[in-house]
Design an enzyme around this catalytic site. Structure first.
Site, mmCIF file in Angstrom:
data_model
loop_
_atom_site.group_PDB
_atom_site.id
_atom_site.type_symbol
_atom_site.label_atom_id
_atom_site.label_comp_id
_atom_site.label_asym_id
_atom_site.label_seq_id
_atom_site.Cartn_x
_atom_site.Cartn_y
_atom_site.Cartn_z
ATOM 1 N NE ARG A 113 -3.713 0.317 2.257
ATOM 2 C CZ ARG A 113 -4.217 0.868 3.370
ATOM 3 N NH1 ARG A 113 -4.018 0.297 4.546
ATOM 4 N NH2 ARG A 113 -4.893 1.998 3.306
ATOM 5 C CG ASN A 118 -8.134 8.575 3.188
ATOM 6 O OD1 ASN A 118 -8.927 7.706 3.551
ATOM 7 N ND2 ASN A 118 -8.457 9.519 2.321
ATOM 8 C CG HIS A 139 -7.837 5.817 10.962
ATOM 9 N ND1 HIS A 139 -8.846 5.473 10.101
ATOM 10 C CD2 HIS A 139 -8.443 6.009 12.158
ATOM 11 C CE1 HIS A 139 -9.992 5.425 10.758
ATOM 12 N NE2 HIS A 139 -9.779 5.766 12.000
ATOM 13 C CB CYS A 190 9.232 3.386 19.149
ATOM 14 S SG CYS A 190 9.884 2.320 20.466
ATOM 15 C CB ALA A 214 -14.240 12.926 -4.261
HETATM 16 N N1 APR Z 1 -15.752 9.770 -4.900
HETATM 17 C C1 APR Z 1 -16.425 9.889 -3.733
HETATM 18 N N2 APR Z 1 -16.705 8.847 -2.908
HETATM 19 C C2 APR Z 1 -16.261 7.635 -3.300
HETATM 20 C C3 APR Z 1 -15.549 7.424 -4.507
HETATM 21 C C4 APR Z 1 -15.301 8.564 -5.318
HETATM 22 N N3 APR Z 1 -14.643 8.462 -6.487
HETATM 23 N N4 APR Z 1 -15.277 6.096 -4.624
HETATM 24 C C5 APR Z 1 -15.784 5.510 -3.513
HETATM 25 N N5 APR Z 1 -16.392 6.417 -2.729
HETATM 26 C C6 APR Z 1 -17.056 6.218 -1.441
HETATM 27 C C7 APR Z 1 -17.802 4.908 -1.341
HETATM 28 O O1 APR Z 1 -19.135 5.074 -1.795
HETATM 29 C C8 APR Z 1 -17.755 4.635 0.165
HETATM 30 O O2 APR Z 1 -18.880 5.211 0.811
HETATM 31 O O3 APR Z 1 -16.051 6.173 -0.463
HETATM 32 C C9 APR Z 1 -16.488 5.352 0.626
HETATM 33 C C10 APR Z 1 -15.370 4.409 1.004
HETATM 34 O O4 APR Z 1 -15.787 3.706 2.132
HETATM 35 P P1 APR Z 1 -14.764 2.678 2.812
HETATM 36 O O5 APR Z 1 -14.179 1.806 1.762
HETATM 37 O O6 APR Z 1 -15.488 2.067 3.966
HETATM 38 O O7 APR Z 1 -13.567 3.588 3.353
HETATM 39 P P2 APR Z 1 -13.572 4.506 4.640
HETATM 40 O O8 APR Z 1 -14.943 5.031 4.923
HETATM 41 O O9 APR Z 1 -12.489 5.508 4.461
HETATM 42 O O10 APR Z 1 -13.156 3.475 5.811
HETATM 43 C C11 APR Z 1 -12.987 4.019 7.103
HETATM 44 O O11 APR Z 1 -12.166 1.888 7.901
HETATM 45 O O12 APR Z 1 -10.916 0.052 7.438
HETATM 46 C C12 APR Z 1 -10.939 1.215 8.143
HETATM 47 O O13 APR Z 1 -9.074 2.450 8.812
HETATM 48 C C13 APR Z 1 -9.830 2.106 7.699
HETATM 49 O O14 APR Z 1 -9.827 4.504 7.483
HETATM 50 C C14 APR Z 1 -10.538 3.319 7.132
HETATM 51 C C15 APR Z 1 -11.891 3.274 7.815
#
Ligand code: APR
Length: 232
Positions: free
Chosen positions: A58, A91, A108, A116, A218
Site C-alpha cells: 500500500r 486515510n 488513523h 516505536c 469527489a
Molecule cells: N468519490 C467519492 N466517494 C467515493 C468514490 C469517489 N470516487 N469512490 C468511492 N467512494 C465512497 C464509497 O461510496 C464509500 O462510501 O467512499 C467510501 C469508502 O468507504 P470505505 O471503503 O469504507 O472507506 P472509509 O470510509 O475511508 O473506511 C474508514 O475503515 O478500514 C478502516 O481504517 C480504515 O480509514 C478506514 C476506515
C-alpha cells in the site's frame, strides 16, 4: 467565505480517483485481505511479516499516486482561509499534503511513518521496515507502521472533538460511515449546532443524518463545493 469554522472529514473515497483502493466497495481491500490478519495488534503479534507485506504494497502504491482535483480543491480552501479549515483524514496516504494542504490530522496514522511500540517515538518510515529495527530514540527493537489498527485509539481525538465543538460546518467526503469514532463526528457536530454536508459517490450509512447529502465522484463534487464556499 466569511469566517466559518469548517471541519472536513475524508475517507478512502477521496483517494479512489487517485488509484488507491477503498475498503468496502466492490473489490475493496477488506474483500481481498483478512483485516484481522493485517490491521489488528493481534495480527501484528502473530505475523508481523504478513502485516508489513500488506503495508509495503500500500505504501508503494500511495507513494506512486498523485492527488486528484478533490485533494487540490481542499488545499485551495485551506490556503484561502488559514486557521478556519481543519482537514481530518481517516486515510493513511499523504495525498492531502501532496496537494498542498498544511494542517491535516491523520486520525488513523500514515503509511510513510514508523512508530516505536515501546516509547511511541515517530520517525519517517525506512524504505523497508523490520520489526527488529532499533527505535532511534530508545533503541528498543520495536518498530511498527505508524497506523491505527482496529481496537486501537485513533490519534488526536481531543483536538478533533474540540474542532467539532467549534464547527459551523462539518463536511464528510468519501467515507462509508462504517467505522467509529469518525462515523459519529456528524452527530457530534450537529449537536453543537453545525450544518452538515456529505459528499460521497453513493448514499452512506449516515447520509440521512446530514442536513444535505450530494452523490457523485469527489473529483467533481469537491471542487464545485469549494467554488461555492469561495464565492460566499
Ligand atoms: N468519490 C467519492 N466517494 C467515493 C468514490 C469517489 N470516487 N469512490 C468511492 N467512494 C465512497 C464509497 O461510496 C464509500 O462510501 O467512499 C467510501 C469508502 O468507504 P470505505 O471503503 O469504507 O472507506 P472509509 O470510509 O475511508 O473506511 C474508514 O475503515 O478500514 C478502516 O481504517 C480504515 O480509514 C478506514 C476506515
Amino acid at each position: 467565505m466569511r469566517s466559518l469554522q469548517v471541519v472536513i472529514l475524508t475517507g478512502a473515497g477521496i483517494s479512489a480517483e487517485s488509484g488507491l483502493g477503498t475498503f468496502r466497495d466492490e473489490g475493496g481491500l477488506w474483500t481481498r485481505y483478512p483485516l484481522e490478519e493485517v490491521a489488528t495488534p493481534q495480527g501484528w503479534a502473530r505475523d508481523p511479516a504478513r502485516v508489513l507485506e500488506f503495508y509495503d504494497a500500500r505504501r508503494a502504491q500511495a507513494a506512486a499516486a498523485a492527488p486528484n482535483a478533490a485533494h487540490r480543491a481542499l488545499a485551495r480552501l485551506e490556503a484561502e482561509f488559514p486557521g478556519d479549515v481543519l482537514i481530518v483524514t481517516q486515510n493513511v496516504d499523504s495525498l492531502h499534503e501532496a496537494a498542498g494542504a498544511r494542517n491535516v490530522v491523520h486520525m488513523h496514522g500514515r503509511l510513510d511513518g514508523a512508530l516505536c511500540a515501546i516509547c511511541d517515538h515517530r520517525w519517517p518510515a525506512p524504505e523497508t521496515m523490520d520489526p527488529a529495527d532499533p527505535c532511534p530514540a530508545c533503541g528498543a527493537p520495536a518498530t511498527r507502521p505508524d497506523v491505527v489498527w482496529f481496537g486501537e485509539m485513533p490519534y488526536r481525538m481531543d483536538e478533533i472533538l474540540e474542532a467539532l465543538a467549534r464547527a459551523d460546518l462539518f463536511v464528510s467526503i468519501g467515507t462509508s460511515g462504517e467505522v467509529y469514532p469518525a462515523a459519529g463526528f456528524v452527530e457530534e457536530a450537529a449537536t453543537q449546532g453545525a450544518r452538515t454536508l456529505e459528499l460521497n459517490l453513493e448514499a452512506s450509512r449516515g447520509s440521512r443524518v446530514f442536513d444535505e447529502a450530494r452523490q457523485g465522484p469527489a473529483s467533481e463534487l469537491v471542487p464545485a463545493w469549494v467554488d461555492e464556499m469561495l464565492a460566499r
